[in-house]
Design an enzyme around this catalytic site. Sequence first.
Site, short mmCIF file in Angstrom:
data_model
loop_
_atom_site.label_atom_id
_atom_site.label_comp_id
_atom_site.label_asym_id
_atom_site.label_seq_id
_atom_site.Cartn_x
_atom_site.Cartn_y
_atom_site.Cartn_z
N TRP A 20 -5.91 8.21 -4.43
CA TRP A 20 -5.65 9.53 -5.27
C TRP A 20 -3.93 10.05 -5.54
CZ3 TRP A 20 -10.53 12.16 -4.02
CH2 TRP A 20 -12.34 12.10 -3.94
N LYS A 21 -3.45 9.83 -4.96
CA LYS A 21 -2.26 10.26 -5.03
C LYS A 21 -2.37 11.68 -4.54
CE LYS A 21 -0.74 6.19 -6.86
NZ LYS A 21 0.74 5.50 -7.66
N HIS A 32 4.16 1.69 0.56
CA HIS A 32 3.74 2.14 -0.59
C HIS A 32 5.12 2.00 -0.73
CE1 HIS A 32 3.02 3.83 -4.29
NE2 HIS A 32 1.46 3.21 -4.21
N GLU A 46 2.07 -5.26 -4.79
CA GLU A 46 2.66 -4.40 -5.59
C GLU A 46 3.68 -4.19 -6.52
OE1 GLU A 46 -0.51 -1.04 -5.41
OE2 GLU A 46 1.02 -0.07 -4.64
N SER A 105 -1.38 -0.46 -12.45
CA SER A 105 -2.20 -0.24 -13.65
C SER A 105 -3.37 -0.63 -14.15
CB SER A 105 -0.70 -0.46 -15.00
OG SER A 105 0.56 0.66 -14.71
#
Length: 252
Positions: free
Chosen positions: A10-11, A95, A165, A211
């Site tokens: 959800w950041k 991340h 990623e 994405s």
Amino acid sequence: MIKKIIIGNWKTNPSDPKIAKKLFTDLSRGLRKIKKTEVVICPPPFFQSLFLENKNNLIILGSQNIGLEKTGSYTGELSPRQLYFLGGKYSIIGHSEIRKNGETDEIIAKKIYEVISEGIIPILCIGETVRNESENFLKIIKNQIQKDLSLLSKDKFPKILIAYEPVWAIGEKAIREATVEEIKEMSIFIKKTVKEMFKIDKMPKILYGGSIDEINSEKILKLGGIDGLLVGRTSLDSKKFLKIISYAEENS
Ligand code: PGA
């Protein structure tokens, strides 16, 4: 068949806890018929308590980042031990949105070591910032694998998750989506590199993130050669996120 894992990051969203609660409730409802897919949500720390009410365990708690300290005088730190006692199972580590603020591969390697010793499964994110024609990006990926996993003992490799990623495919600033072929190639490359570098037989699971939405996920889960997905923006829409989970269920 290997169970697929779908992780929602959800950041720093949403701003209102009422919206977070609704998202969580809608998602829990939609998961009642899901049997084969593991669904993980990594909420912002302020909303982690939602998971204390998570009686049916349909949604597994993960964290978006983690600190190195267990308990003590460490203002602002995220303790892996506290995450464990809150019922958390996973933690995203490395991340790109944290690496860009100065997190080094050395810190990432320590975090992986620490969370495993506290009973948490690390989700290591790796990926190149740009994809250049000289194939230099493969060197970057190799380098990240070598440094980030350097403190991991051989028997722990099958327990971790590695999320490929590519930074150019993540978030609102994404240049384009990665193709299924690129994702498959990188999944094979990462497995081969880990195997050769650390001489292990049992592989970590490989995920893809960048994405992902309710449209591209079907093909990627079917043909991308991956064990699951790490989803950012689309995990904030319960209908779309549940659609992605239904494709994972079909391919589990
Ligand atoms: P995105 O984010 O799905 O919004 O591109 C993915 C991620 O940062 O893990």
